[in-house]
Design a protein around this motif. Sequence first.
Motif, PDB file in Angstrom:
ATOM      1  N   SER A 372       0.853  -1.182   0.000  1.00 38.85           N
ATOM      2  CA  SER A 372       0.000   0.000   0.000  1.00 38.85           C
ATOM      3  C   SER A 372       0.891   1.234   0.000  1.00 38.85           C
ATOM      4  O   SER A 372       1.879   1.294   0.735  1.00 38.85           O
ATOM      5  N   ARG A 373       0.545   2.194  -0.813  1.00 38.56           N
ATOM      6  CA  ARG A 373       1.368   3.408  -0.881  1.00 38.56           C
ATOM      7  C   ARG A 373       0.470   4.625  -1.021  1.00 38.56           C
ATOM      8  O   ARG A 373      -0.500   4.614  -1.772  1.00 38.56           O
ATOM      9  N   TYR A 374       0.797   5.644  -0.270  1.00 35.23           N
ATOM     10  CA  TYR A 374       0.167   6.946  -0.488  1.00 35.23           C
ATOM     11  C   TYR A 374       1.284   7.959  -0.652  1.00 35.23           C
ATOM     12  O   TYR A 374       2.225   7.972   0.139  1.00 35.23           O
ATOM     13  N   PHE A 398       7.796  16.346  -1.554  1.00 32.89           N
ATOM     14  CA  PHE A 398       6.999  15.118  -1.586  1.00 32.89           C
ATOM     15  C   PHE A 398       7.001  14.437  -0.227  1.00 32.89           C
ATOM     16  O   PHE A 398       7.948  14.561   0.557  1.00 32.89           O
ATOM     17  N   SER A 399       5.890  13.737   0.058  1.00 29.94           N
ATOM     18  CA  SER A 399       5.767  13.012   1.315  1.00 29.94           C
ATOM     19  C   SER A 399       4.880  11.801   1.056  1.00 29.94           C
ATOM     20  O   SER A 399       4.237  11.705   0.015  1.00 29.94           O
ATOM     21  N   GLY A 400       4.866  10.890   2.010  1.00 27.74           N
ATOM     22  CA  GLY A 400       4.010   9.728   1.808  1.00 27.74           C
ATOM     23  C   GLY A 400       4.304   8.619   2.788  1.00 27.74           C
ATOM     24  O   GLY A 400       5.055   8.788   3.753  1.00 27.74           O
ATOM     25  N   ILE A 401       3.680   7.495   2.522  1.00 29.47           N
ATOM     26  CA  ILE A 401       3.872   6.315   3.356  1.00 29.47           C
ATOM     27  C   ILE A 401       3.774   5.074   2.471  1.00 29.47           C
ATOM     28  O   ILE A 401       2.934   5.020   1.564  1.00 29.47           O
ATOM     29  N   ASP A 402       4.652   4.122   2.697  1.00 26.04           N
ATOM     30  CA  ASP A 402       4.637   2.842   1.986  1.00 26.04           C
ATOM     31  C   ASP A 402       4.484   1.720   3.000  1.00 26.04           C
ATOM     32  O   ASP A 402       5.160   1.741   4.025  1.00 26.04           O
ATOM     33  N   ASN A 426       2.371  -8.862   9.663  1.00 21.72           N
ATOM     34  CA  ASN A 426       3.516  -7.982   9.838  1.00 21.72           C
ATOM     35  C   ASN A 426       3.455  -6.900   8.758  1.00 21.72           C
ATOM     36  O   ASN A 426       3.237  -7.186   7.582  1.00 21.72           O
ATOM     37  N   ILE A 427       3.615  -5.666   9.201  1.00 24.20           N
ATOM     38  CA  ILE A 427       3.622  -4.547   8.241  1.00 24.20           C
ATOM     39  C   ILE A 427       4.950  -3.810   8.373  1.00 24.20           C
ATOM     40  O   ILE A 427       5.341  -3.411   9.486  1.00 24.20           O
ATOM     41  N   TYR A 428       5.621  -3.647   7.273  1.00 22.02           N
ATOM     42  CA  TYR A 428       6.850  -2.861   7.261  1.00 22.02           C
ATOM     43  C   TYR A 428       6.509  -1.491   6.679  1.00 22.02           C
ATOM     44  O   TYR A 428       6.182  -1.351   5.508  1.00 22.02           O
ATOM     45  N   HIS A 429       6.536  -0.491   7.552  1.00 21.61           N
ATOM     46  CA  HIS A 429       6.157   0.872   7.135  1.00 21.61           C
ATOM     47  C   HIS A 429       7.394   1.665   6.726  1.00 21.61           C
ATOM     48  O   HIS A 429       8.431   1.594   7.395  1.00 21.61           O
ATOM     49  N   THR A 430       7.260   2.427   5.688  1.00 19.22           N
ATOM     50  CA  THR A 430       8.273   3.436   5.356  1.00 19.22           C
ATOM     51  C   THR A 430       7.567   4.784   5.321  1.00 19.22           C
ATOM     52  O   THR A 430       6.739   5.046   4.438  1.00 19.22           O
ATOM     53  N   PHE A 431       7.878   5.606   6.296  1.00 16.97           N
ATOM     54  CA  PHE A 431       7.261   6.933   6.364  1.00 16.97           C
ATOM     55  C   PHE A 431       8.190   7.936   5.685  1.00 16.97           C
ATOM     56  O   PHE A 431       9.392   7.932   5.930  1.00 16.97           O
ATOM     57  N   ASN A 432       7.606   8.764   4.890  1.00 15.82           N
ATOM     58  CA  ASN A 432       8.387   9.811   4.223  1.00 15.82           C
ATOM     59  C   ASN A 432       7.748  11.152   4.605  1.00 15.82           C
ATOM     60  O   ASN A 432       6.896  11.666   3.892  1.00 15.82           O
TER      61      ASN A 432
END
Lengths: 803, 318
Positions: A372-374, A398-402, A426-432
């Motif tokens: 999932s990506r925003y 730019f910003s977002g979350i993966d 399990n969720i691996y989040h990447t916050f930007n």
Amino acid sequence: MKKFIIILLAIMLGAAAGHAQKFTVTGFVNDASNGEKLLGANVYNKQTYAGCVTNNYGFYSLTQPKGMVTVVYSFVGYQPLNLTFNLTADTVINVELKPTIELEEVEVKANGIEHHLESSQMSITELPLKTLKKLPVFFGEVDIMKTIQLLPGVQSGTEGTSGIYVRGGGPDENLILLDGVPVYNANHLFGFFSVFNADALNSVTLVKGGFPARYGGRLSSVLDIRMKEGNSKAFKVQGTVGLIASKITLEGPVVKNKSSFIVSARRTYIDILSYPIQLIANKMAGNSDNFFGGYYFYDLNGKINWRFSEKSRIYLSAYMGNDKAYANSKYESIDYKTKDNFKLRWGNITTALRWNYVFNKKLFANFRGSYSRYNFLVGEKSDNTTPDYHEKLAFDYFSGIDDLAAAADFDFVPTTNQYIRFGVSNIYHTFNPGVNAYSFSNQEGSDYASVDTTFGNNKIYANEIDAYVEDDFSLGSYVKMNLGLHASGFYVKNTFYKSLQPRAALRVIASKKLSLKASYATMAQYVHLLTNTSIGLPTDLWVPVTDTIKPMKSQQVALGGVYNLNDMFEISLEGYYKWLEDVISYKPGASYLTSDNNWQEMITVGNGWSYGAELLIRKDMGKLTGWIGYTLSWSWRKFEEVSPDKFPYHYDRRHDLSIVATYKLSDKIDFGATWVFGTGAAITLPYDKYITIDNSAGGYAGVGGPGGMQPYYQYVDNVQERNNYRTPSYHRLDLGVNFHKKKKWGERTWSVGLYNAYFRQNYFFIFVDYDYDHYNGTGKPDKVLKQVSLFPGMPYVSYSFKF
Amino acid sequence: MKKIVLSLLFLSYIMLSGCVKILNDELKTKETKLVLNAAITPDSVFTVNVSHTSNIFEDESADNLPFIDSAKVLLFEGDNLLYQLQNTGYGFYSNPGFYPQTGKQYKVTVSYGTYHDIESVASIPPKVPIVSLDTSSVFTTDEYGNNITNFFGEITYNDPPGVANYYQLSCVLYNYYNDSLVYVDPQSSVWPTDENERFFDSQSGSSLLWSDKLTDGKQVTFKFIFLYAYYGYNKMATDDKQTYKFEFHLKSITKSYFTYLKSLGVYWETGGSDNPFSEPVVIYSNVDNGYGILGAYNSDTISVSYTVSTGEGEGGKP
């Protein structure tokens, strides 16, 4: 906590123990017209009334004593199916139910009501998608989020927007799942539309409380949206042409009885329609100056499935949606040439690969890998040429979350009286949380050095793990319980947060028509949304917990009952009390529009609590369908850095009433109407003002003051209490009518209607300003309170077709 | 074509359908309160200003100012009454010749008509001396031919250990033309540099605010910008000269005054209460039963002068 677990296990084992020779009937329940799975269909033994419901994949497992049995399969809006057979061994039966014709209402039983009477779960609402398409809509676009706003316990956001605020919770406290994958920004067009295309959806379920243990990660609600699988019987097309958007859906079998697909697409065309106007305007302005601006959004839904065997099936589903606003200008003269391009773009992508496997008659499994990506991007480019130099400038933010996630969920049905679910994820989040890219290049002649740099917040990586077990079981004929435990952990920047969340729900059958329910749930949330309280700006930023911003937690208790009135009306009444801990709010003066690098400095942490009662009277069958929902509620917040006292939450609404009705006059015409009323929103306004004296520069030296000189002063508005003003009450009537006609090639529908039919000017925002039509004695305009409203009386028309 | 025209008309209607209406709500003030404003320092006569709150819709013209000139304003040192302060116009009250002293606690009470009495307490913190101030300037010319000078200051002081200290750096600019004072800017701006922006808690108006949260007991040096000047094209007549005298005030201020200035800075920075895209700001007050501030500070001052050389004109390099 230990005691709770021991009690939970003891009850579960007790419920599972001591049964004579029995066999199990398993299978899937499908829609006969298109092969779609029916989620939540009732399957029960007609003699004993022992039964179950199909899960999110249409699977059921019913264990009954050996011998002759009559099993009833039923689902709201479908003709029930009775199958009588001699149960002598474990059996697989896949059934297909035929949709009902509403005119035959007498023959249709109130299966939906029975399900709600039977179920241990409370505070849950399934959205009737068929009804939804008959309701009047905003700009001709069917929007599930706007229909959800009509349910009791759900507050809408600002006028026209799609945000939902459940039982006093914030906008980030709703877990919105599309085929099990979180969608982080459900807004198109600054929140006036949601990202969900109703044509591609199979079911929509909202859970407001009494959360079963399988759900976690948000405090206030779970919106579980399931996409259609695609018609497995025949190739079908449906589409809609509206005033600002059109959409089309294609579905059909890939390989009969093995695979089907669905693809749905939607796009707005405000940009295309406005292009001729801009072209004319530019021509009138002369050839040297050109400006083109526009906005559009689109989304695509796709899903394909493949059945390997009766036991094994795989699904691949995807969603992609983007909004883009742009402004391009060009200026040319003999000596100068300037080009400017501005863009604002945001969107989601979700993808899920799922594998259903029936291990045996009692164990069903679903394995899922998802992405999932925003992301959000704002950018500007300019290119300037003069006789002396040529420069290029580019700026991007730019910003977002993966999210990358994997999950395994199991449904274990040891007996008909017991349904156990367990799983891990399990969720691996990447916050930007916001990166700026800046480049400047001088081609020739410029005095400035070239720059190409990136700055802002670093990416933040986090890992979220969840595990749960829940048991839905009956104790005798009258009592049913759902006990569960959800455990979660969140690892970010060398800090690990963990949480154990017990869940419990109880149902007692008081009579054939009445069941009483109670529930308790604790929830924890590890991600925050930095957002504003007005419109759904795409700049809203998802950020994780940190060492100073702790996870949010909630506890909720609810008591209620469901009553079946004449097999036609479902009446449910619930009371709830919810505590919220470590919720966040912007600090005084924090601006939503700044991309402040240190977001933690902009927010403050506090607590909240809300309580209220909700009444829902619902009718899903017959010519006249719809519901009446009423909510009486209070919602409070307390933030030390904002106010020493508690204050009402922005979405605190004392009264909230929705009346939703559709009426099918004939196969050719149906009507829809909604009327909503809500207490005004709580907003902050200054009631008075006072003078501040400039005390700087050595007291009052040089600027007046002592000695009779007028001081250096400025007025400041006095805001001592947050949310101290109530906007006028909100109310609105929407009307719509659909004209259906069978054609040689299929069926077409004209939909016309009027949003806000009596032109009510509802609050969008309020401010203090001058009234230039009225002047006071000193010749100055009066200061007054002004309200900005949107969308008074908005007609719509759309054309739909299917074949 | 007809459909396109209709669609365009409809879209125009949508664009124009947002509307504004006047609400009849009066926003009645719950209670009018007294407001006390003062910033006491050993360098000035003890002076306070008294006014009252006004309804948000009230006229703000100069002939309708809410200053109160007939209040009873008492000044105490601890609990001992020192003076009843005398009104000097425009809401100001003082006792001629009385200068407050460092470390002593002063209390001011105000009574007026049917208003609730208000009171506030403050003590002037010790002075923190400036150890050194170095200045430099960078001179450039922009693309339009304007001469620009960036002035930088680098200030050093020793933070007293073991106590919480709050600071304000402000600047007063005196402009002389041929030794005659032309004008005074009591709020000549000081800014942080890009590198040390985060060191400061706020840029309240034209000054810098910070605390010793991270620098308790240390010698502190930081750089700041104090003038970003544009100069025109015209050269001065021969023998004329122009002098800029910058007077820097390193103020040791009370915590409550710091909090007040910080909130006021945020208030102005976000556009008061008219900005729908920011949260409203509550301006801090240490006045019981009322609003405003009894601030206190102790200032150490250092001056720097620049003179534009004769004949170089306003566009010249200082």
